[in-house]
Design a protein around this motif. Structure first.
Motif, PDB file in Angstrom:
ATOM      1  N   GLY A 207       0.826  -1.205   0.000  1.00  0.00           N
ATOM      2  CA  GLY A 207       0.000   0.000   0.000  1.00  0.00           C
ATOM      3  C   GLY A 207       0.853   1.244   0.000  1.00  0.00           C
ATOM      4  N   ILE A 208       0.272   2.344  -0.467  1.00  0.00           N
ATOM      5  CA  ILE A 208       1.014   3.601  -0.545  1.00  0.00           C
ATOM      6  C   ILE A 208       0.059   4.766  -0.332  1.00  0.00           C
TER       7      ILE A 208
ATOM      8  N   VAL B  62      -3.575   4.075  -1.913  1.00  0.00           N
ATOM      9  CA  VAL B  62      -3.854   2.896  -2.726  1.00  0.00           C
ATOM     10  C   VAL B  62      -3.526   1.661  -1.895  1.00  0.00           C
ATOM     11  N   PRO B  63      -4.541   0.999  -1.316  1.00  0.00           N
ATOM     12  CA  PRO B  63      -4.306  -0.244  -0.580  1.00  0.00           C
ATOM     13  C   PRO B  63      -4.411  -1.452  -1.514  1.00  0.00           C
ATOM     14  N   SER B  64      -4.267  -2.634  -0.940  1.00  0.00           N
ATOM     15  CA  SER B  64      -4.447  -3.903  -1.662  1.00  0.00           C
ATOM     16  C   SER B  64      -3.548  -4.017  -2.886  1.00  0.00           C
ATOM     17  N   LEU B  65      -2.358  -3.448  -2.803  1.00  0.00           N
ATOM     18  CA  LEU B  65      -1.386  -3.619  -3.878  1.00  0.00           C
ATOM     19  C   LEU B  65      -0.644  -4.949  -3.710  1.00  0.00           C
ATOM     20  N   ASP B  66      -0.066  -5.424  -4.769  1.00  0.00           N
ATOM     21  CA  ASP B  66       0.833  -6.580  -4.720  1.00  0.00           C
ATOM     22  C   ASP B  66       1.923  -6.350  -5.759  1.00  0.00           C
TER      23      ASP B  66
ATOM     24  N   ALA C 214       4.692   4.124   2.724  1.00  0.00           N
ATOM     25  CA  ALA C 214       4.618   2.898   1.921  1.00  0.00           C
ATOM     26  C   ALA C 214       4.670   1.715   2.877  1.00  0.00           C
ATOM     27  N   LEU C 215       3.771   0.761   2.672  1.00  0.00           N
ATOM     28  CA  LEU C 215       3.691  -0.431   3.528  1.00  0.00           C
ATOM     29  C   LEU C 215       4.082  -1.657   2.715  1.00  0.00           C
TER      30      LEU C 215
ATOM     31  N   TRP D 252      -5.796  -1.530   6.634  1.00  0.00           N
ATOM     32  CA  TRP D 252      -6.327  -2.038   5.360  1.00  0.00           C
ATOM     33  C   TRP D 252      -5.680  -3.367   4.978  1.00  0.00           C
ATOM     34  N   GLU D 253      -4.375  -3.498   5.198  1.00  0.00           N
ATOM     35  CA  GLU D 253      -3.692  -4.740   4.848  1.00  0.00           C
ATOM     36  C   GLU D 253      -4.145  -5.883   5.744  1.00  0.00           C
TER      37      GLU D 253
END
Length: 365
Positions: free
Chosen positions: A71-72, A91-95, A129-130, A151-152
């Motif tokens: 996420g960022i 923007v969560p739920s990134l990969d 950034a996570l 969120w993560e």
């Protein structure tokens, strides 16, 4: 073409060039790098003594770390930060794998004093950034560590829940679960919620009942609170909590359910509040935000009572607690409270692309 030309003329009148209108500034040691940026379809319009900037663009970024990016959050601000001059994009739920590039879309409006004469009217900075191990990088001015982590954790919780549904009940069971989620989303009563800085008092305000929903295994328990209402406006001057955990608490987010004078219930969003609460000690939270509530059609809601529940707890070491996936069902809140961002994303994949696409998505991680 005409609107772009007008926008360019307006920026030129303010002493700006289109190529200088957007400045992206990430730290030199940032684990996320800027690949490309530009003004895109953005426009600036002069009104009175100010410039209204409709920022419509997309950044191309790159994960330069050794971990997958989850996420960022970006902070976006006009050059002179005044009312309406600051916003954020999360923007969560990134990969995003190491070395992989990815886009971040920016679509928002900012206000800038027209008297400004510097070279950039919009500044984009990295707030946080996570990564996959829940490590975090960034100044965290917007509390993005807490929100990105929550969120993560919600995404992991809900993905695991749907995988369990699939394992227990097969593809038909997963299809039924998604169909039920989509039906609840359509049937859920909607409120328009406007937030404002809480005043010292409302005219003709009255105390109203506050109850707290039962939640098992809470690290922090709400034990008391007061609420005041005036028509469709609500403020909660004070909430008392007891910290059951051995970690110090940094912030608490309370979810709110309101009942109107006709006995109908609605989700009223959540109130985050900073607090310093020692381990095994009590503490008081004083929210600074008031709520103005109205139905989707614009009709005001006369508030009769309020219920609260602990939706999120952040500890001083950066850990975040969220309720288990069963909580909404156990508290009969599914018909009132929208699911997590991840649940909404997965149900949207099912709605738009079908079960096979959902299965592919669940198998990714």
């Amino acid at each position: 073409m005409w609107s772009k030309a007008v926008s360019a003329l307006l920026m030129a009148a303010a002493g700006l060039a289109a190529e200088d209108a957007l400045k992206v500034n990430f730290p030199a040691d940032s684990p996320v790098a800027v690949v490309s940026s530009g003004w895109g379809e953005s426009r600036a319009a002069a009104r009175g003594g100010a410039l209204f900037v409709d920022l419509r663009t997309s950044l191309k970024l790159k994960n330069t770390s050794r971990l997958r990016l989850r996420g960022i959050t970006l902070q976006v601000s006009s050059q002179e930060v005044a009312a309406g001059g600051k916003a954020s994009v999360s923007v969560p739920s990134l990969d995003v794998y190491p070395g992989q590039e990815f886009p971040v879309k920016i679509d928002l409006r900012l206000l800038q004093p027209a008297s400004s004469g510097a070279s950039a009217i919009v500044l984009v900075q990295l707030d946080g950034a996570l990564f996959e191990d829940l490590s975090f990088y960034g100044p965290n001015h917007l509390s993005s560590r807490r929100q990105l982590t929550a969120w993560e954790l919600e995404a992991r919780r809900d993905r695991q829940h749907f995988k369990q549904v699939l394992a227990r009940n097969g593809e038909d069971g997963l299809r039924r679960a998604m169909t039920e989620i989509l039906a609840q989303d359509l049937a859920r009563p909607k409120l328009d919620i406007r937030l404002a800085r809480a005043p010292a008092a409302f005219p003709n305000e009255r105390p109203i009942e506050v109850a707290f929903l039962h939640q098992a295994d809470l690290p922090v328990e709400a034990v008391g609170g007061t609420a005041l209402a005036s028509g469709n406006e609500l403020r909660i001057p004070q909430l008392q909590f007891e910290n059951r955990d051995r970690r110090e608490v940094r912030s608490i987010e309370m979810g709110l359910i309101i009942r109107d004078a006709e006995g109908r219930e609605f989700s009223a969003g959540a109130l985050p509040a900073a607090v310093s609460m020692k381990a095994k000690a009590g503490g008081t939270v004083q929210p600074t935000t008031s709520l103005q509530l109205s139905r989707a059609q614009g009709a005001a809601v006369r508030i009769d009572s309020v219920s609260g529940f602990v939706q999120q707890v952040e500890f001083s070491n950066g850990d975040v607690w969220i309720p288990p996936s069963s909580f909404r069902d156990e508290a009969r809140l599914s018909k009132l409270i929208p699911g997590s961002l991840e649940e909404q994303r997965l149900s949207d994949i099912y709605r738009r692309r079908g079960l096979s696409a959902l299965l592919e998505e669940l198998n990714k991680q």
